[in-house]
Design an enzyme around this catalytic site. Structure first.
Site, mmCIF file in Angstrom:
data_model
loop_
_atom_site.group_PDB
_atom_site.id
_atom_site.type_symbol
_atom_site.label_atom_id
_atom_site.label_comp_id
_atom_site.label_asym_id
_atom_site.label_seq_id
_atom_site.Cartn_x
_atom_site.Cartn_y
_atom_site.Cartn_z
ATOM 1 C CE LYS A 34 -4.115 -1.878 2.197
ATOM 2 N NZ LYS A 34 -5.201 -1.684 3.180
ATOM 3 C CG ASP A 70 -8.462 0.426 3.533
ATOM 4 O OD1 ASP A 70 -9.394 -0.437 3.185
ATOM 5 O OD2 ASP A 70 -7.263 0.502 3.792
HETATM 6 P P1 NAP Z 1 -0.779 -2.368 11.105
HETATM 7 O O1 NAP Z 1 -0.368 -1.299 10.314
HETATM 8 O O2 NAP Z 1 0.465 -3.449 11.308
HETATM 9 O O3 NAP Z 1 -0.939 -1.687 12.626
HETATM 10 C C1 NAP Z 1 -1.336 -2.459 13.835
HETATM 11 C C2 NAP Z 1 -1.584 -1.652 14.926
HETATM 12 O O4 NAP Z 1 -1.855 -2.683 16.066
HETATM 13 C C3 NAP Z 1 -0.371 -0.565 15.405
HETATM 14 O O5 NAP Z 1 -1.129 0.373 16.030
HETATM 15 C C4 NAP Z 1 0.020 -1.428 16.660
HETATM 16 O O6 NAP Z 1 0.461 -0.729 17.665
HETATM 17 C C5 NAP Z 1 -1.060 -2.326 17.212
HETATM 18 N N1 NAP Z 1 -0.799 -3.473 17.668
HETATM 19 C C6 NAP Z 1 -0.271 -4.645 17.358
HETATM 20 N N2 NAP Z 1 0.014 -5.557 18.416
HETATM 21 C C7 NAP Z 1 -0.684 -4.875 19.443
HETATM 22 C C8 NAP Z 1 -0.592 -5.171 20.721
HETATM 23 N N3 NAP Z 1 -0.246 -6.614 21.042
HETATM 24 N N4 NAP Z 1 -1.179 -4.329 21.788
HETATM 25 C C9 NAP Z 1 -1.391 -3.259 21.220
HETATM 26 N N5 NAP Z 1 -1.352 -2.543 20.127
HETATM 27 C C10 NAP Z 1 -0.844 -3.642 19.050
HETATM 28 O O7 NAP Z 1 -1.806 -3.127 10.666
HETATM 29 P P2 NAP Z 1 -3.187 -2.610 9.954
HETATM 30 O O8 NAP Z 1 -3.017 -2.666 8.493
HETATM 31 O O9 NAP Z 1 -3.460 -1.312 10.301
HETATM 32 O O10 NAP Z 1 -4.392 -3.547 10.562
HETATM 33 C C11 NAP Z 1 -4.846 -3.681 11.582
HETATM 34 C C12 NAP Z 1 -6.116 -4.549 11.544
HETATM 35 O O11 NAP Z 1 -7.069 -3.982 10.990
HETATM 36 C C13 NAP Z 1 -5.804 -5.818 11.154
HETATM 37 O O12 NAP Z 1 -6.250 -6.857 11.737
HETATM 38 C C14 NAP Z 1 -6.302 -5.898 9.746
HETATM 39 O O13 NAP Z 1 -6.713 -7.117 9.236
HETATM 40 C C15 NAP Z 1 -7.592 -5.195 9.957
HETATM 41 N N6 NAP Z 1 -8.107 -4.454 8.716
HETATM 42 C C16 NAP Z 1 -9.365 -4.667 8.346
HETATM 43 C C17 NAP Z 1 -9.991 -3.728 7.295
HETATM 44 C C18 NAP Z 1 -11.326 -4.047 7.052
HETATM 45 O O14 NAP Z 1 -11.537 -3.641 5.966
HETATM 46 N N7 NAP Z 1 -11.975 -4.661 8.077
HETATM 47 C C19 NAP Z 1 -9.009 -2.720 6.675
HETATM 48 C C20 NAP Z 1 -7.435 -2.862 6.951
HETATM 49 C C21 NAP Z 1 -7.164 -3.434 7.924
HETATM 50 P P3 NAP Z 1 1.942 0.037 17.431
HETATM 51 O O15 NAP Z 1 1.782 1.156 16.565
HETATM 52 O O16 NAP Z 1 2.659 0.338 18.820
HETATM 53 O O17 NAP Z 1 3.030 -1.212 16.929
#
Ligand code: NAP
Length: 237
Positions: A34, A70
């Site tokens: 992305k 998104d």
């Molecule tokens: P990402 O960029 O890797 O961000 C992950 C986030 O989660 C960061 O803020 C991270 O905190 C936090 N995190 C990870 N492990 C953690 C823990 N153990 N405790 C507290 N915070 C934690 O991932 P993303 O792309 O944003 O995706 C996040 C989720 O959204 C995924 O499950 C994805 O499948 C979902 N999603 C859904 C849609 C939809 O259409 N429904 C669209 C996009 C994504 P730090 O910043 O401190 O590392």
């Protein structure tokens, strides 16, 4: 025709060159491409530019335009579930790619947004996308919010709840962006506490519906997409 390809990190440029050469109508872009896609398109929409992330590319007669659908996906999903946004106080957990897109969209739609993230620096950067009514907060803010959005990856694979469950309860609405599993531990805990629980499939479907409309110029068959997404997710272990 919509076809999925697995593309290794670092190989996105070759795919974009192929889209130009073959006159393919567009691309849906997902992780880990992305951010890289921003530098591979010819134009960016203001949203994609601000987020530094593209999830949909439209080939407009040889000009590749990068969009990010998104955030609109979440707004459309909430609207279709009858969940109000303007004037509501949201706590958004997380500051990664998904969080950034929903913080920007909620801010645009007139919500007050409080960003809560494990890493404070990333929280500040994400909150800057949400406009003047957006700030960085702590888990204590959850009890003062009418809406809670989990945009962390906690709950993926079925393990973990990102907040203390005693902070959940009516009249809160809890929205989990995690969609695998569809019914996450957070959503189950929210329901048990009497809060309304909304899963991440709606956003997934609506961001795709918006992309479909950008590619084709016609309304997306949202109900069929929703049924297909839920059926496909139900078969995933
Ligand atoms: P990402 O960029 O890797 O961000 C992950 C986030 O989660 C960061 O803020 C991270 O905190 C936090 N995190 C990870 N492990 C953690 C823990 N153990 N405790 C507290 N915070 C934690 O991932 P993303 O792309 O944003 O995706 C996040 C989720 O959204 C995924 O499950 C994805 O499948 C979902 N999603 C859904 C849609 C939809 O259409 N429904 C669209 C996009 C994504 P730090 O910043 O401190 O590392």
């Amino acid at each position: 025709m919509f076809v999925a390809f697995r593309v290794a990190a670092g190989d996105a440029r070759r795919v974009f060159d192929g889209v130009r050469a073959a006159g393919i109508g567009g691309l849906a872009v997902t992780m880990p491409h992305k951010a890289a896609a921003c530098a591979l398109v010819d134009e960016l929409t203001p949203e994609a530019d601000a987020l530094g992330a593209v999830n949909c590319v439209v080939n407009r007669e040889g000009t590749l335009v990068g969009h990010n659908t998104d955030g609109d996906g979440l707004l459309r999903a909430l609207a279709s579930d009858g969940v109000g946004v303007a004037g509501e106080r949201f706590v958004v957990l997380g500051a990664g790619g998904a969080a950034r897109s929903v913080i920007a969209a909620l801010g645009r739609a007139g919500a007050e947004v409080i960003v809560v993230n494990r890493s404070a620096e990333k929280a500040e950067a994400a909150a800057a996308l949400g406009g003047p009514q957006c700030s960085v907060g702590s888990l204590d803010d959850i009890e003062k919010a009418s809406r809670l959005v989990n945009a962390t990856s906690v709950g993926m694979g079925g393990d973990g709840i990102p907040v203390p469950v005693e902070m959940l309860g009516p009249p809160q609405i809890v929205i989990d962006l995690v969609y695998h599993p569809v019914d996450t531990p957070l959503l189950r805990a929210a329901r048990e506490c009497g809060a309304r629980a909304i899963d991440g499939v709606g956003m997934l479907v609506h961001q795709g519906a918006r992309a479909f409309e950008l590619w084709t110029g016609v309304d997306a068959p949202v109900e069929a997409m929703n049924a297909a997404a839920r059926a496909a997710l139900a078969t995933r272990s």
